[in-house]
Design a protein around this motif. Structure first.
Motif, mmCIF file in Angstrom:
data_model
loop_
_atom_site.group_PDB
_atom_site.id
_atom_site.type_symbol
_atom_site.label_atom_id
_atom_site.label_comp_id
_atom_site.label_asym_id
_atom_site.label_seq_id
_atom_site.Cartn_x
_atom_site.Cartn_y
_atom_site.Cartn_z
ATOM 1 N N PRO A 89 8.912 -40.267 90.118
ATOM 2 C CA PRO A 89 8.594 -41.551 90.738
ATOM 3 C C PRO A 89 9.672 -42.578 90.389
ATOM 4 N N PRO A 90 9.853 -43.587 91.219
ATOM 5 C CA PRO A 90 10.916 -44.553 90.983
ATOM 6 C C PRO A 90 10.753 -45.310 89.673
ATOM 7 N N THR A 91 9.549 -45.360 89.116
ATOM 8 C CA THR A 91 9.352 -46.093 87.869
ATOM 9 C C THR A 91 9.815 -45.298 86.662
ATOM 10 N N ALA A 122 9.043 -42.430 78.743
ATOM 11 C CA ALA A 122 7.698 -42.117 78.267
ATOM 12 C C ALA A 122 6.648 -42.350 79.357
ATOM 13 N N GLY A 123 7.019 -43.003 80.429
ATOM 14 C CA GLY A 123 6.067 -43.270 81.505
ATOM 15 C C GLY A 123 5.339 -44.595 81.284
ATOM 16 N N ARG A 124 4.420 -44.853 82.162
ATOM 17 C CA ARG A 124 3.682 -46.111 82.080
ATOM 18 C C ARG A 124 2.692 -46.089 80.929
ATOM 19 N N ARG A 125 2.540 -47.242 80.322
ATOM 20 C CA ARG A 125 1.553 -47.375 79.255
ATOM 21 C C ARG A 125 0.537 -48.420 79.664
ATOM 22 N N ARG A 126 -0.720 -48.154 79.376
ATOM 23 C CA ARG A 126 -1.787 -49.088 79.706
ATOM 24 C C ARG A 126 -1.916 -50.124 78.591
ATOM 25 N N GLY A 176 1.274 -51.171 88.332
ATOM 26 C CA GLY A 176 2.078 -49.953 88.341
ATOM 27 C C GLY A 176 1.242 -48.716 88.567
ATOM 28 N N GLU A 177 0.046 -48.657 87.974
ATOM 29 C CA GLU A 177 -0.843 -47.512 88.196
ATOM 30 C C GLU A 177 -1.313 -47.467 89.646
ATOM 31 N N LEU A 178 -1.580 -48.629 90.230
ATOM 32 C CA LEU A 178 -1.972 -48.675 91.645
ATOM 33 C C LEU A 178 -0.824 -48.205 92.539
ATOM 34 N N GLU A 179 0.410 -48.616 92.212
ATOM 35 C CA GLU A 179 1.573 -48.177 92.994
ATOM 36 C C GLU A 179 1.779 -46.673 92.869
ATOM 37 N N ASP A 180 1.612 -46.140 91.663
ATOM 38 C CA ASP A 180 1.753 -44.700 91.466
ATOM 39 C C ASP A 180 0.683 -43.942 92.238
ATOM 40 N N ALA A 181 -0.540 -44.471 92.269
ATOM 41 C CA ALA A 181 -1.616 -43.823 93.014
ATOM 42 C C ALA A 181 -1.320 -43.833 94.511
ATOM 43 N N ASP A 182 -0.767 -44.939 95.010
ATOM 44 C CA ASP A 182 -0.399 -45.015 96.427
ATOM 45 C C ASP A 182 0.725 -44.031 96.743
ATOM 46 N N ALA A 183 1.671 -43.885 95.824
ATOM 47 C CA ALA A 183 2.804 -42.997 96.057
ATOM 48 C C ALA A 183 2.379 -41.528 96.079
ATOM 49 N N THR A 184 1.400 -41.178 95.273
ATOM 50 C CA THR A 184 0.951 -39.781 95.229
ATOM 51 C C THR A 184 -0.160 -39.511 96.233
ATOM 52 N N GLY A 185 -0.730 -40.549 96.798
ATOM 53 C CA GLY A 185 -1.767 -40.375 97.812
ATOM 54 C C GLY A 185 -3.162 -40.156 97.247
ATOM 55 N N THR A 186 -3.357 -40.405 95.958
ATOM 56 C CA THR A 186 -4.692 -40.250 95.390
ATOM 57 C C THR A 186 -5.515 -41.488 95.708
#
Length: 129
Positions: free
Chosen positions: A10-12, A93-97, A107-117
């Motif tokens: 992912p771009p992040t 390390a990826g996104r941290r909450r 960022g979690e919402l963007e990742d969910a949109d990118a993966t289609g979940t």
């Protein structure tokens, strides 16, 4: 539009580039070098005005002033490099909450949109206010 490759990151989570190549912490100055620069800078910053008070030759005071300016430039560049290393490690390390977060981050919402979940939501967004 073209679809992203399935194995592409992912771009992040992209690598941080430094001088056109992925940033490698082993190739640049380390924390020990930075600490040494700060110690020398602190000594020279204190010594420069004292050289004027102690009536040292003006040439010595001028050289100390130029050394201060050079060390400020060098130390500033070193801290920028070290901050980029920290940023690269955090991105790898990826996104941290956030610890106190009850809802999903942007960022979690963007990742969910990118993966289609689907957005299931973990917070209390559906309750009326």
């Amino acid at each position: 539009m073209t679809e992203p490759l399935p194995d592409a990151a992912p771009p992040t989570k992209r690598g941080v580039e430094y001088k056109g190549a992925p940033l490698d912490g082993e190739r640049g100055p380390g924390l020990g070098c930075f600490r040494f620069q700060l110690i020398v800078l602190g000594i020279v910053v204190v010594l420069t005005p004292l050289s004027v008070v102690w009536n040292w030759p003006p040439g010595v005071s001028a050289v100390l002033l130029f050394v201060v300016l050079g060390l400020l430039l060098l130390t500033g560049q070193t801290i920028i490099f070290l901050l980029r290393l920290v940023a690269a490690d955090r991105r790898a390390a990826g996104r941290r909450r956030p610890l106190a977060s009850q809802t999903r981050t942007v960022g979690e919402l963007e990742d969910a949109d990118a993966t289609g979940t689907p957005d299931t939501g973990t917070g209390d967004e559906s309750s009326p206010s």
